[in-house]
Design an enzyme around this catalytic site. Structure first.
Site, PDB file in Angstrom:
ATOM      1  N   THR A 136      53.065 100.112 -20.335  1.00 34.77           N
ATOM      2  CA  THR A 136      53.669  98.495 -20.441  1.00 34.77           C
ATOM      3  C   THR A 136      52.821  97.625 -19.384  1.00 34.77           C
ATOM      4  OG1 THR A 136      55.090  97.048 -19.988  1.00 34.77           O
ATOM      5  CG2 THR A 136      55.388  99.071 -18.307  1.00 34.77           C
ATOM      6  N   HIS A 138      62.488 112.626 -11.847  1.00 29.43           N
ATOM      7  CA  HIS A 138      62.468 113.692 -10.813  1.00 29.43           C
ATOM      8  C   HIS A 138      63.033 114.940 -11.035  1.00 29.43           C
ATOM      9  CE1 HIS A 138      60.513 114.737  -7.166  1.00 29.43           C
ATOM     10  NE2 HIS A 138      61.058 113.664  -6.562  1.00 29.43           N
TER      11      HIS A 138
END
Length: 498
Positions: A417, A469
């Site tokens: 993006t 994560h």
């Protein structure tokens, strides 16, 4: 033999669709593969073509109707059999027109489209017309909002809006009557509207303006309308309120105790309920943040090498390939190379399994009039710079025109993006589920940098990598971002594969 025309199979993430535009009508001859109707979802516009030659014998769903996947919306008959079926419709139309000519003008009810099973009700978002307005066939009358899509309800006939039953903000059900049109009407109702201001303010206000006047506690008879035929607009209400804030203030102080009424005129606030669509967007964004262990790491890159390369070769590149040499092709190439070196960033979590992808489909965030979409550029590792630039341009044009297909919207292993085109200097992008990472590019800005013990002014850009994560460790995320940085600061590495 009659063939049924059905809505295409909708993907799992799309609950329903709406009939956008019919390109044919009952009785029309059609040929095989001719586009019959456009079906619009909240992501793409689907074209439904004729499976064979024949004649349109029946159209079951009008424009604006909400439909489900594989629902029958029309029928095509053989060329010799269809006219008989079409003639019955034509005959009924003639009867209706005859009755309209001989008797009173026909009143057509405007209904809420059929809502899918997963949607209990909807909200009147915006009326584009008011009572007394003349409308044309297929003109958009009102936007109806559900928690998934915004449906446009169009006029089935030309005429005059004779009655609006539900103002903006009302909650409505599927197939509920919300307005009436007097078919064939023209200027007569407008003449009545001109006389209305002297008698009643309600007849010269749209439902949204009427609600605004009621909320502010104003006297509609004292507001002078500047709109068509003396209609009162929102601007008229706001102007009247500003005038009243200064002049009538002493009267209010004399008649009522609250003294703070005068200063409040300069410190107003407006409370508007959150739309269903905005609620859905909010829920999906929260789902991404709540269902992932999202973390963002940053770095910065010197864009001077790429800018020098573009300046040197952009004219030759455009002449050779017919495409402008932009920054996105460099970003995509660098990301693909980094994904090859760090497979976990190109993976996704499916339950208790990790799915590693051996292909490189990159989602490109594209701004469209309907909002931000992420169409997929597939097999980027097999594309050169020109093919990437042409591919992104094609997706952007389709997104702007609402022509993206379901296939072009589905999939994607990683998202890029570029908020820099809007002036964003730094941000933390949110992961595009079910992907596990997204790379945010930002504004290129000249900044003083230390180079070999000297201060130089260089065009710098911040990179932001948001990742899950649970799957990607810090070592991999930082290594991925450093790889992208190194490749962009030394573009020759992209060509030499080093």
């Amino acid at each position: 033999m009659t063939t049924e025309i059905k809505v295409p199979v909708l993907p799992e993430s799309v609950a329903d669709a709406s009939v956008a535009t019919w390109h044919v009508k009952v009785g029309d001859k059609v040929s095989r593969d001719q586009n019959l109707v456009d079906i619009e979802t909240d992501k793409v516009v689907l074209e439904v073509v004729s499976p064979e030659d024949g004649v349109i014998t029946e159209i079951l769903e009008d424009e604006g109707a909400t439909v489900l996947g594989e629902q029958v919306i029309a029928r095509v008959g053989a060329a010799d059999a269809a006219p008989a079926e079409a003639s019955s419709d034509t005959g009924s139309e003639k009867k209706e027109s005859a009755s309209n000519d001989s008797g009173e003008k026909q009143v057509v009810k405007i209904k809420v489209p059929v809502l899918p099973e997963s949607v209990a009700d909807a909200t009147i978002a915006t009326w584009h017309v008011s009572e007394g307005d003349s409308v044309e066939r297929d003109q958009n009358l009102v936007d109806i909002e559900t928690d998934k899509v915004v449906l446009e309800v169009v006029a089935p006939e030309s005429g005059v809006i004779s009655k609006i039953m539900n103002p903006e903000g009302d909650t409505v059900l599927g197939e509920q009557d919300i307005a009436e049109i007097t078919a064939g009407g023209s200027a007569a109702p407008a003449a009545k509207t001109e006389e209305a201001p002297a008698e009643s303010g309600d007849e010269v206000m749209s439902p949204s303006v009427r609600r605004l006047v009621k909320e502010k506690g104003l006297d509609a008879s004292k507001i002078k309308g500047t709109g068509k035929n003396g209609k009162i607009t929102k601007e008229d209400v706001e102007a009247f309120e500003k005038q009243g804030a200064s002049a009538p203030a002493p009267k209010q102080a004399a008649s009522s105790t609250p003294a703070p009424a005068a200063p409040v005129g300069e410190r107003t606030q407006k409370r508007v309920p959150m739309t269903r669509l905005r609620k859905t967007i909010a829920n999906r964004l929260l789902e991404a943040k709540n269902s992932t262990a999202m973390l963002t790491t940053f770095n910065e890159i010197n864009m001077k090498p790429i800018m020098d390369l573009r300046k040197q070769y952009k004219d030759v590149f455009e002449e050779r390939h017919g495409a402008r040499l932009g920054f996105m092709s460099f970003y995509v190439k660098a990301v693909v190379e980094a994904l090859k070196r760090f497979p976990a960033v190109n993976a996704s979590i499916d339950g208790d399994d990790i799915v590693y992808h051996n292909y490189f489909d990159v989602s490109i965030a594209v701004s469209t009039p309907r909002g931000l979409v992420t169409p997929v550029l597939r097999d980027c590792d097999k594309m050169n710079f020109a093919e990437i630039e042409n591919g992104i341009r094609e997706l952007a044009i389709k997104g702007r025109d609402g022509k993206l297909t379901v296939e072009e919207m589905q999939g994607g292993n990683f998202t890029i993006t570029n908020g820099g085109v809007f002036g964003s200097l730094l941000s933390t992008p949110i992961i595009n589920l079910p992907q596990t990472a997204i790379l945010g590019m930002h504004k290129i800005q000249d900044r003083p940098m230390a180079v070999d013990g000297k201060v130089e002014i260089l065009p710098m850009m911040y990179l932001a990598l948001s990742y899950d994560h649970r799957l990607i460790d810090g070592k991999e995320s930082v290594g991925f971002l450093v790889t992208v940085k190194e490749l962009l600061e030394d573009p020759a590495r992209l060509l030499l594969d080093i």
